[in-house]
Design an enzyme around this catalytic site. Structure first.
Site, PDB file in Angstrom:
ATOM      1  N   LYS A 174     -18.010  -0.715   5.450  1.00 37.97           N
ATOM      2  CA  LYS A 174     -18.435  -1.746   4.505  1.00 37.97           C
ATOM      3  C   LYS A 174     -19.939  -1.709   4.258  1.00 37.97           C
ATOM      4  CE  LYS A 174     -17.079  -6.443   3.286  1.00 37.97           C
ATOM      5  NZ  LYS A 174     -16.344  -7.656   3.738  1.00 37.97           N
ATOM      6  N   MET A 225      24.106   8.994   3.608  1.00 36.85           N
ATOM      7  CA  MET A 225      24.000  10.300   4.243  1.00 36.85           C
ATOM      8  C   MET A 225      24.222  10.203   5.751  1.00 36.85           C
ATOM      9  SD  MET A 225      23.747  13.480   3.704  1.00 36.85           S
ATOM     10  CE  MET A 225      22.962  13.857   2.141  1.00 36.85           C
ATOM     11  N   GLU A 246       0.815  -1.215   0.000  1.00 36.56           N
ATOM     12  CA  GLU A 246       0.000   0.000   0.000  1.00 36.56           C
ATOM     13  C   GLU A 246       0.850   1.267   0.000  1.00 36.56           C
ATOM     14  OE1 GLU A 246      -2.484  -3.286   1.853  1.00 36.56           O
ATOM     15  OE2 GLU A 246      -0.433  -2.525   2.117  1.00 36.56           O
ATOM     16  N   PHE A 291     -12.031  -7.301  13.588  1.00 36.61           N
ATOM     17  CA  PHE A 291     -10.900  -7.737  12.772  1.00 36.61           C
ATOM     18  C   PHE A 291     -10.523  -6.659  11.760  1.00 36.61           C
ATOM     19  CE2 PHE A 291      -9.353  -9.990   8.902  1.00 36.61           C
ATOM     20  CZ  PHE A 291      -8.152 -10.430   9.429  1.00 36.61           C
ATOM     21  N   GLN A 292      -9.269  -6.273  11.763  1.00 35.79           N
ATOM     22  CA  GLN A 292      -8.700  -5.254  10.880  1.00 35.79           C
ATOM     23  C   GLN A 292      -9.386  -3.895  11.020  1.00 35.79           C
ATOM     24  OE1 GLN A 292      -8.337  -6.909   6.858  1.00 35.79           O
ATOM     25  NE2 GLN A 292      -6.317  -7.695   7.413  1.00 35.79           N
TER      26      GLN A 292
END
Length: 577
Positions: free
Chosen positions: A179, A492, A67, A129-130
């Site tokens: 949802k 760096m 993602e 969940f999630q």
């Protein structure tokens, strides 16, 4: 058809129909002129992906491998095309994986709309969940966000999201959609957003301020322009060039302003900032009028604020009132879009030249060339330098490529030595300094400007943070060119350890894999170069290749980037070695 005209036409043709929330999201994207988005599916966003499948001939979805890759690709697309980038993810970890890209887009003013799925409304707050409170998490790093819990909210919220993302000072917007809202139905009608109460994206220019600015500029003895990305975002490149040429004022860029002017313009004097050019930094503290255009006085530009341009009257051309006086106190602020304010200013500017003042920049340029640039571009030591690699890319592309970088030594070298003749050519992670930005952003940049050569210049550390996006390149057959400058260090950080921590290289030595074999595993043509005599042919081969190409260049392990302003020091204290 132009995106805005297409949006208006599609919106006008939309009739009120009963559809699901998931389908409404697709229709909203089409109405906004979106034809490409990046994302990764999952349970909470699956209804939208199901509808997306039905519209795949009109709305192309790019499956990234992470993602974070999706949002960085959307950023690259937005930066090079000037359109809003779109990314989509599921709830929980899918949504949180967008946060780094949102933060990067927020600080670099990139117009992105991210759509995330969420658990059903009745499960909110239950640790389902999630389930993650992505609205709460993303609030500090978005221009605006909103959680949709009812299907009928979708058209208005989506229209508002695109308007806020692209208007005024652009930025990222996140829309989180439960949802149940995706499954439920609504009477769909789309109306593009034309304004939001209490939100003034384009302040109206004050003519008195413009008159005062013109007076200061016309009477200045040592005027100096520093321009930033606000010029590019405001499409004010022509106005900036006209101002510089009419006034004869030397102009320097911030790293995000790079490419707004031709790199070889005689009044374009170089880069400001920690690893910028010697003259533009030192002479900041000698100018009498400092004209800042579309830049925010970032700490990497100013160094120690207590000593920054104290002798100068500062004029700040800025679209965002919050940036005025935030870091540097201004004598005069001119609010508004740079294209509009510079257009109003130009007729009031007298034709002038500042040859003696410009000569001071040229003198400093020669000092920097002798101490730094000549060694970077014409090295006598056997090992390859990062600077000569960038110079070869300049040669092979005719200064016309889009260069994409993330953060580190490779970024500073690319910004110092890449030459540009076209705007929107330097795509880099500026304010956040995100390792892992370049590879996915290059994918988005190539899709946003398919007619242009796109070259990702990456360090060996940052490259491995999103190396999996080689899979996206393979699957989509996106012909980006990837150059890894490999010094087997987190370069760096190692440079700071050498200069300020007595060479204690704590956790910066990299034991790297065979990058060529990895690229070949993704069926990407690949080559490694470690000798100077092979560099030119390898870069020529890479640019000539019609497909994606990976080039690893082994460079000096302990090469440093100079000039350098030590942390907390004044711009006058910039070091050449």
């Amino acid at each position: 058809m132009e995106p805005v005209k297409a949006m208006k036409k599609q919106a006008a043709e939309t009739k009120t129909v009963t559809i699901t929330g998931a389908e409404a999201i697709i229709h909203c994207l089409l109405a906004e002129g979106v034809d490409l988005l990046y994302g990764y599916p999952g349970g909470a966003i699956m209804p939208v992906y199901d509808e997306l499948y039905k519209f795949k001939d009109r709305l192309h979805h790019v499956l990234t491998r992470h993602e974070q890759g999706a949002v960085h690709a959307a950023q690259g697309y937005a930066r090079v095309s000037g359109r809003v980038g779109v990314a989509m993810a599921t709830s929980g970890p899918g949504a949180t994986n967008l946060v780094t890209g949102l933060a990067d887009a927020q600080i670099d003013s990139t117009p992105v709309v991210c759509i995330t799925g969420q658990v059903p409304r009745h499960l909110l707050g239950s640790d389902a969940f999630q389930e993650t409170d992505i609205v709460g998490i993303s609030t500090p790093v978005t221009k605006w966000n909103y959680q949709v819990t009812r299907a009928e909210e979708i058209p208005e919220i989506m229209a508002k999201a695109f308007y806020i993302a692209r208007s005024g000072r652009p930025g990222p917007v996140l829309v989180d959609i439960t949802k149940n809202a995706q499954f439920d139905t609504l009477e769909f009608e789309y109306k593009p957003c034309r304004g939001v109460r209490s939100y003034t994206p384009n302040p109206k220019p004050d003519m008195a301020a413009i008159e005062a600015a013109a007076e200061l500029i016309n009477t200045a003895k040592k005027p100096y322009i520093i321009y930033g990305q606000g010029v590019i975002l405001g499409e004010a490149e022509a106005e900036l060039n006209a101002l510089v040429e009419k006034s004869g004022i030397p102009a320097a860029w911030t790293i995000l302003g790079l490419s707004a002017m031709d790199s070889d313009h005689p009044l374009n004097v170089g880069m400001v900032g920690m690893h910028g050019n010697y003259g533009p930094n030192v002479l900041t503290n000698e100018c009498d009028v400092l004209i800042a255009i579309g830049m925010r006085f970032d700490d990497r530009v100013t160094g120690n604020l207590e000593t920054y341009a104290k002798q100068a009257k500062v004029i700040h051309f800025e679209i965002d009132p919050a940036e005025v006086d935030k870091n540097v106190k201004t004598h005069l602020a001119v609010l508004g879009n740079a294209k509009e304010t510079l257009s109003l200013l130009l007729p009031k500017i007298k034709k002038n030249s500042h040859e003696a003042w410009l000569a001071e920049f040229h003198k400093k340029d020669q000092e920097e060339f002798n101490a730094v640039i000549d060694k970077d571009l014409n090295p006598t030591k056997p090992g390859l330098t990062m600077g000569e690699v960038v110079a070869e890319i300049n040669r092979a592309t005719g200064h016309k490529a889009v260069i994409v970088s993330d953060v580190g030594q490779h970024q500073m070298i690319a910004c110092r030595y890449a030459k540009f003749r076209q705007s929107k050519s330097n795509i880099t992670s500026g304010g956040l300094g995100t390792m892992g930005f370049a590879l996915p952003a290059a994918i988005g940049a190539k899709m946003g400007a398919p007619e242009r050569e796109v070259v990702a210049i990456v360090g060996d550390g940052g490259y491995q943070m999103n190396i999996q996006e080689l899979g996206t390149i393979f699957q989509t057959k996106t012909p980006v060119k990837i150059v890894v400058l490999n010094n087997d260090f987190l370069g760096m950080v190692r440079q700071w350890q050498e200069l300020f921590f007595d060479r204690r290289y704590a956790s910066t030595i990299m034991t790297n894999p065979d990058f060529v074999k990895i690229a070949e595993g993704y069926h990407i043509k690949a080559r490694r170069v470690d000798a100077r005599e092979d560099l030119s042919a390898a870069v020529t081969e890479m640019i000539a290749c019609p497909d994606a190409y990976f080039l690893e260049v082994k460079v000096e392990k302990e090469d440093n980037v100079f000039p350098m302003i030590p942390s907390g020091a004044s711009v006058s204290d910039i070091r050449l070695k």
